[in-house]
Design a protein around this motif. Structure first.
Motif, PDB file in Angstrom:
ATOM      1  N   ALA A  36     -97.756 -41.832  24.493  1.00 37.12           N
ATOM      2  CA  ALA A  36     -98.187 -40.512  24.947  1.00 37.12           C
ATOM      3  C   ALA A  36     -97.039 -39.763  25.607  1.00 37.12           C
ATOM      4  CB  ALA A  36     -99.355 -40.651  25.912  1.00 37.12           C
ATOM      5  N   ALA A  37     -96.272 -40.457  26.450  1.00 42.64           N
ATOM      6  CA  ALA A  37     -95.135 -39.806  27.111  1.00 42.64           C
ATOM      7  C   ALA A  37     -94.081 -39.383  26.095  1.00 42.64           C
ATOM      8  CB  ALA A  37     -94.522 -40.753  28.142  1.00 42.64           C
ATOM      9  N   ARG A  38     -93.852 -40.221  25.091  1.00 39.20           N
ATOM     10  CA  ARG A  38     -92.889 -39.852  24.043  1.00 39.20           C
ATOM     11  C   ARG A  38     -93.387 -38.629  23.270  1.00 39.20           C
ATOM     12  NH1 ARG A  38     -92.224 -44.575  21.978  1.00 39.20           N
ATOM     13  NH2 ARG A  38     -93.944 -44.392  20.499  1.00 39.20           N
ATOM     14  N   GLY A  39     -94.701 -38.547  23.058  1.00 39.81           N
ATOM     15  CA  GLY A  39     -95.254 -37.389  22.387  1.00 39.81           C
ATOM     16  C   GLY A  39     -95.018 -36.114  23.178  1.00 39.81           C
ATOM     17  N   THR A  40     -95.223 -36.176  24.486  1.00 39.58           N
ATOM     18  CA  THR A  40     -94.984 -35.007  25.326  1.00 39.58           C
ATOM     19  C   THR A  40     -93.516 -34.612  25.295  1.00 39.58           C
ATOM     20  OG1 THR A  40     -96.816 -35.640  26.769  1.00 39.58           O
ATOM     21  CG2 THR A  40     -95.218 -34.092  27.657  1.00 39.58           C
ATOM     22  N   LEU A 104     -88.424 -39.028  15.604  1.00 37.28           N
ATOM     23  CA  LEU A 104     -89.562 -38.158  15.301  1.00 37.28           C
ATOM     24  C   LEU A 104     -89.091 -36.717  15.071  1.00 37.28           C
ATOM     25  CD1 LEU A 104     -92.074 -39.559  17.938  1.00 37.28           C
ATOM     26  CD2 LEU A 104     -92.159 -39.912  15.472  1.00 37.28           C
ATOM     27  N   ILE A 105     -88.126 -36.295  15.848  1.00 36.41           N
ATOM     28  CA  ILE A 105     -87.586 -34.943  15.687  1.00 36.41           C
ATOM     29  C   ILE A 105     -86.879 -34.817  14.342  1.00 36.41           C
ATOM     30  CG2 ILE A 105     -85.905 -33.308  16.631  1.00 36.41           C
ATOM     31  CD1 ILE A 105     -86.561 -34.615  19.407  1.00 36.41           C
ATOM     32  N   ARG A 197     -94.935 -39.022  12.774  1.00 36.62           N
ATOM     33  CA  ARG A 197     -94.674 -40.447  12.608  1.00 36.62           C
ATOM     34  C   ARG A 197     -94.524 -40.833  11.141  1.00 36.62           C
ATOM     35  NH1 ARG A 197     -97.907 -45.499  15.449  1.00 36.62           N
ATOM     36  NH2 ARG A 197     -96.647 -47.153  14.542  1.00 36.62           N
ATOM     37  N   ASP A 198     -95.365 -40.237  10.283  1.00 36.34           N
ATOM     38  CA  ASP A 198     -95.278 -40.571   8.862  1.00 36.34           C
ATOM     39  C   ASP A 198     -94.937 -39.368   7.995  1.00 36.34           C
ATOM     40  OD1 ASP A 198     -97.683 -39.328   9.214  1.00 36.34           O
ATOM     41  OD2 ASP A 198     -98.906 -41.039   8.632  1.00 36.34           O
ATOM     42  N   GLY A 199     -94.552 -38.259   8.627  1.00 38.57           N
ATOM     43  CA  GLY A 199     -94.040 -37.120   7.871  1.00 38.57           C
ATOM     44  C   GLY A 199     -95.050 -36.461   6.955  1.00 38.57           C
ATOM     45  N   GLN A 200     -96.283 -36.321   7.422  1.00 32.38           N
ATOM     46  CA  GLN A 200     -97.311 -35.678   6.615  1.00 32.38           C
ATOM     47  C   GLN A 200     -97.792 -34.393   7.285  1.00 32.38           C
ATOM     48  OE1 GLN A 200    -100.419 -38.033   4.805  1.00 32.38           O
ATOM     49  NE2 GLN A 200     -99.339 -39.943   5.262  1.00 32.38           N
TER      50      GLN A 200
END
Length: 285
Positions: A36-40, A104-105, A197-200
């Motif tokens: 969650a922190a990585r998502g933020t 992710l970026i 995460r999976d590029g969709q």
């Protein structure tokens, strides 16, 4: 002041009424998770990259933003610093943590080209009326074409849902689309979820019929919340999401005992003047 509902709180109730109670009425604390922190963190970088001139919006520039945005997050919430090295999660060095976010970026750059985008809005707060109910939420990005067409874009750092769970993800999009339509009087042309995460990319071009159906669903959902609030029946609903729920130790479905309902439980559940909760700062997707 009218009662209010956000897509995250609506999702809580649809997933498990007791989860809604724990967050909105009991306001139990939750320990932030590393995903969650990585998502933020990634969301913050994807917002900030558009501060740069178009020609400077490179992957390298976006990656360079990661340490500074993480430092800002830790300054606001110092407990996040322990997520990297805590024994309860996979220990990491700061460099490994930054690399995970950068990955992710990098995947986002393979899906969209920020040098060709000029968002009309970023982190756009929406608030609109559906009868006596206020619906509200924050859209990651709003794109506006020269002819006035609108595209709502929301980033997700998890995996794209299977067909079984696509409906729940699309409900969030339609919730935003309805709020935007009611607020501006313009039907959005596209609602888009970008899964890093999976590029969709999951998207729909909503019709008035679909958004009106969403409005009816929101009204029905709020009536169910009102019923639970007045009866005190916040029953648990076991499912796949229980595996990462923060409240299993007090959930009767897992042998726990919930805390007693506070005397003003009904007011907390229904009246935003009493229910002074806020949606999570951490992006938990």
């Amino acid at each position: 002041m009218a009662p209010a509902l956000s897509p995250s709180r609506a999702a809580d109730f649809m997933q498990c009424p007791l989860l809604y109670r724990f967050r909105v009425i009991d306001r139990l604390p939750e320990v932030p998770s590393a995903p969650a922190a990585r998502g933020t963190l990634v969301h913050a970088v994807l917002e900030r990259i558009f501060d740069l001139p178009a020609e400077e919006r490179t992957l390298e520039a976006a990656t360079d933003l990661v340490p500074g945005e993480w430092a800002r997050m830790i300054e606001e919430e110092p407990e996040l610093a322990a997520l990297i090295t805590a024994e309860a999660v996979q220990p990491r060095t700061p460099e490994q943590w930054y690399a995970e976010a950068a990955g992710l970026i990098d995947r986002w750059f393979g899906l969209e080209d920020p040098t060709l985008l000029e968002p009309a809005e970023r982190e756009l707060y929406l608030e609109a009326q559906v009868g006596e109910l206020t619906i509200r939420g924050i859209v990651d990005r709003l794109d506006e074409a020269p002819d006035g067409r609108l595209r709502v874009v929301d980033y997700k750092t998890g995996r794209a849902p299977s067909e079984t769970f696509e409906g729940r993800a699309l409900f969030q999009l339609k919730f935003y689309g309805l709020a935007l339509w009611r607020l501006r009087g313009v039907l959005p042309s596209r609602l888009q979820l970008v899964y890093l995460r999976d590029g969709q990319v999951l998207w729909i071009d909503p019709t008035e019929h679909e958004l009106l159906a969403t409005e009816r669903k929101i009204v029905a959902l709020w009536k169910a919340i009102e019923l639970a609030a007045t009866t005190g029946d916040w029953r648990p609903s076991r499912g796949y999401a229980c595996s990462w729920c923060s409240f299993k130790d007090v959930c009767p479905a897992w042998g726990g005992t919930p805390p007693p309902l506070p005397p003003d439980a009904t007011e907390r559940a229904l009246d935003p003047r009493r229910a002074s909760y806020t949606d999570p700062v951490i992006d938990a997707d």
